[in-house]
Design a protein around this motif. Structure first.
Motif: not given
Length: 261
Positions: A158, A161, A163, A166, A189, A192-193, A196
């Motif tokens: 994670v 970063g 996507p 993630v 971060a 987009e993430t 999510q």
């Protein structure tokens, strides 16, 4: 069959002698003998080969001393499948198991992490081996790790970063909330993430995560629009005093507080 035993010898003595002299076929039966002394004698048999050892290592009652002797006897020139079988035996002493881990392939290490009976130290060592290799692992394998990995592995994935990584991490039931809270404190971060996490059905209703998302400077405005009206006054004031929130979002919090009087 005349196995060389003398008249009047005990059954154990007969089996001990047979373990030293047995041929390849007979050895497949003897590797299941419950007496550790008989099994130890097998290690001296010149006919004992890798196929016998692979059957032997499936046993879960060998004990540390016998596994140490086996490792000492066959560690030089051991094949990959023998190293793997030895590493997977839960009775293997931790020091030997740790010495074998660098020789395992990526997903063998992952299987090792998930095997029942592994000690916490062994599991931690396997996780560290995987994490150490992450910079060299291609994206496709990282996605597979994200779907199957342990929390420690997921936390590192994670942090990258990406996507595409993630997303499957969020779906993995082994991921813990603390890993996401740590991620939201980093510069990795992105809008987009963050989104999510915010829209994921497993994570979107967790109060601590929700506040961490709202405090992040890259959080899209849509989450302020969706979430601010449901927050308590104390939570809004906490957000207002957060240093990372941009001016536009800070003003939105002030306006909501003013409307509430």
């Amino acid at each position: 069959m005349n196995d060389g035993a003398l008249p009047g010898t005990t059954d154990q003595a007969r089996r001990l002698l047979l373990a030293l002299r047995a041929g390849p076929e007979e050895l497949f039966r003897l590797v299941h003998d419950p007496d550790p002394l008989v099994v130890r004698n097998l290690l001296k048999n010149p006919h004992l080969n890798e196929d016998h050892l692979l059957v032997l290592l499936k046993r879960r009652d060998l004990g540390e001393d016998l596994l140490k002797a086996l490792h000492q006897r066959f560690r030089e020139g051991a094949s990959h499948r023998l190293i793997l079988a030895m590493a997977r035996n839960p009775d293997l002493p931790a020091a030997i198991a740790l010495s074998l881990l660098p020789h395992l392939y990526l997903f063998e290490l992952l299987d090792f992490c998930l095997l029942p009976g592994m000690t916490p130290d062994q599991r931690l060592a396997a996780e560290r081996q995987i994490i150490r290799r992450l910079p060299e692992i291609p994206l496709g394998q990282k996605i597979t790790l994200a779907r199957r990995g342990t929390n420690a592995i997921l936390a590192e994935l994670v942090k990258e970063g990406h996507p595409q990584i993630v997303g499957p991490c969020l779906d993995n039931p082994r991921l813990k909330e603390v890993a996401l809270l740590q991620f939201l404190r980093t510069g990795a971060a992105t809008a987009e993430t963050i989104s999510q996490i915010a829209r994921h059905p497993r994570w979107q209703h967790r109060p601590n995560l929700k506040m961490a998302i709202l405090k992040h400077p890259r959080t899209p405005m849509v989450w302020y629009v969706c979430w601010l009206p449901a927050l308590k006054g104390t939570q809004l004031k906490e957000l207002l005093h957060s240093r990372n929130i941009p001016a536009e979002k800070r003003q939105r919090i002030r306006d909501l507080l003013n409307r509430r009087g």
